[in-house]
Design a protein around this motif. Sequence first.
Motif, PDB file in Angstrom:
ATOM      1  N   ILE A  78       0.852  -1.191   0.000  1.00 10.12           N
ATOM      2  CA  ILE A  78       0.000   0.000   0.000  1.00 10.12           C
ATOM      3  C   ILE A  78       0.888   1.241   0.000  1.00 10.12           C
ATOM      4  CG2 ILE A  78      -1.866   1.231   1.143  1.00 10.12           C
ATOM      5  CD1 ILE A  78      -2.618  -1.406   2.496  1.00 10.12           C
ATOM      6  N   ILE A  79       0.752   2.032  -1.036  1.00  5.48           N
ATOM      7  CA  ILE A  79       1.530   3.272  -1.176  1.00  5.48           C
ATOM      8  C   ILE A  79       0.556   4.441  -1.092  1.00  5.48           C
ATOM      9  CG2 ILE A  79       3.061   4.601  -2.670  1.00  5.48           C
ATOM     10  CD1 ILE A  79       3.867   1.938  -3.986  1.00  5.48           C
ATOM     11  N   GLY A  80       0.863   5.405  -0.257  1.00  5.25           N
ATOM     12  CA  GLY A  80      -0.051   6.523  -0.074  1.00  5.25           C
ATOM     13  C   GLY A  80       0.665   7.836   0.123  1.00  5.25           C
ATOM     14  N   GLY A  81      -0.097   8.902   0.001  1.00  8.76           N
ATOM     15  CA  GLY A  81       0.458  10.234   0.211  1.00  8.76           C
ATOM     16  C   GLY A  81      -0.658  11.250   0.296  1.00  8.76           C
ATOM     17  N   GLY A  82      -0.323  12.414   0.818  1.00  5.40           N
ATOM     18  CA  GLY A  82      -1.354  13.439   0.952  1.00  5.40           C
ATOM     19  C   GLY A  82      -0.761  14.789   1.297  1.00  5.40           C
ATOM     20  N   VAL A  83      -1.635  15.766   1.345  1.00  7.73           N
ATOM     21  CA  VAL A  83      -1.232  17.127   1.676  1.00  7.73           C
ATOM     22  C   VAL A  83      -2.270  17.707   2.626  1.00  7.73           C
ATOM     23  CG1 VAL A  83      -2.389  18.023  -0.395  1.00  7.73           C
ATOM     24  CG2 VAL A  83      -0.645  19.403   0.739  1.00  7.73           C
ATOM     25  N   THR A  84      -1.813  18.497   3.609  1.00  8.16           N
ATOM     26  CA  THR A  84      -2.687  19.147   4.575  1.00  8.16           C
ATOM     27  C   THR A  84      -2.427  20.636   4.568  1.00  8.16           C
ATOM     28  OG1 THR A  84      -2.775  17.203   6.026  1.00  8.16           O
ATOM     29  CG2 THR A  84      -3.334  19.323   7.012  1.00  8.16           C
ATOM     30  N   TRP A  85      -3.498  21.411   4.419  1.00 10.89           N
ATOM     31  CA  TRP A  85      -3.413  22.879   4.472  1.00 10.89           C
ATOM     32  C   TRP A  85      -4.041  23.355   5.779  1.00 10.89           C
ATOM     33  CZ3 TRP A  85      -5.038  20.253   0.094  1.00 10.89           C
ATOM     34  CH2 TRP A  85      -4.254  20.405  -1.059  1.00 10.89           C
ATOM     35  N   ARG A  86      -3.462  24.397   6.340  1.00  5.36           N
ATOM     36  CA  ARG A  86      -3.988  24.991   7.570  1.00  5.36           C
ATOM     37  C   ARG A  86      -4.249  26.479   7.342  1.00  5.36           C
ATOM     38  NH1 ARG A  86      -0.059  21.256   8.879  1.00  5.36           N
ATOM     39  NH2 ARG A  86      -0.788  19.569  10.264  1.00  5.36           N
ATOM     40  N   PHE A  87      -5.438  26.933   7.753  1.00  2.00           N
ATOM     41  CA  PHE A  87      -5.826  28.327   7.520  1.00  2.00           C
ATOM     42  C   PHE A  87      -6.141  29.014   8.841  1.00  2.00           C
ATOM     43  CE2 PHE A  87      -7.201  25.655   3.988  1.00  2.00           C
ATOM     44  CZ  PHE A  87      -6.580  26.257   2.917  1.00  2.00           C
TER      45      PHE A  87
END
Length: 425
Positions: free
Chosen positions: A416-425
């Motif tokens: 299982i290969i995964g990735g992501g991005v998180t933005w904070r406002f």
Amino acid sequence: MKSFHPLILLALTGSATQALAGGIQLYEVGQEGAGLANAGSAALASDPSVLMSNPAGIAALKGTQVSLNGQAVLGDLGFQRDSGNDFSGNEGGNPLPILPGSSFFISHAVNDRASIGFGLYGNFGLSVDYGDDWAGRYFTEKSTLLGISMQPTFAYKINDDLSFGIGPRLVYGYYNTEMAVDNNALLPVNPFKQDGQLKYKDTTTGVGLNLGLRYRMDARTTLGLAYTSKVKLDFEDSPQAKGIQNPLLQQALSGVQANNLELDMNIPQTLTLSVAHQLNDRWTLLGSANWQDWSDFGDIAVSLDTAGGTASGTVNRQYQDTWHLSFGAQNQLSPKLRWNMGVAYDSSAVKDQDRTVDNPMNETWRLATGLNYQLAPDMDVNLSYTLVWLGDMDVQQSKRSGETLSGTYPNSALHIIGGGVTWRF
């Protein structure tokens, strides 16, 4: 399979059986925690994906945060016949194609106490495709079961240390399966060269509830307790048969096709206890224990045995409850870079003697790792990899005629290969 039987492998049982098996309930949906093998999942609260494992976690998040994630499940699974096999055909190759997935999470702190959030994710189900020429085609050829969850969430800080959360969950379920029908069944000779086909496809929705508590024992230690209720998915459609040339089978199938076939499945309820302990400025130690109610998955199937030419009622898949134990750690390599690692064990939802080719599940070991990097003051990116090891799985499955499909799945695994991005406002 969550337990890895937890994303579950699925398909049908019996000779041209119309039965639902289990699948895999996955922990990994591309979020940073995927690199921890589920360790600390109900205690950590580093991004809004925590609402999936513990809705109370979003109470610890500041401002507005958005996470967008993706993952791919790659199977390494192949059936090998042994000397006890009676069926002709090939061995089906690798029945697990690449299964992509994505998820979206958002949280917003309404005030110092209350937070709201929403998650759209798929962590239940899997897809298998053996092809129409393999030895087990009269048990199953291909099957797909997917559950997509939509979860609005509310969390509230009772005090500075204790938070609770609630997340009603709407699940959209999709089920599609195909199997071969032996046109030469019930005949003393074999006049037909082609198999018939039996197909079933339906969609449905179910509802459930996620509940959670998160307690900060001291400045370094946090506990999390989370519960997810079962979600009942009721599939109901008429099976479709084609290419049935044998008149005896046509008569047997006419009754099955004339009525809607009801398949009742329960996504199992779960209970998770997690701990996160910050050892020092660099290291955080994590752990989780988890129970899943797979014994309530469902006794569902309409079995059409081509040797007997009769249809039967439900089939008990002999599922059993599973438990999970995981340990992990986070290493803050630099102010911007964090390294995650974890190991986990999941017991099997089926005993060895109950394993079938449509459901080649086993106890599993997980080895996971990942990196989280602060690309900007208001944005993090993460990458993770998980090896799900199932090992060797022997299978012996028989028809009423006495014919047996016998073999093994050696050195079985998922990647299982995964990735992501998180933005904070």
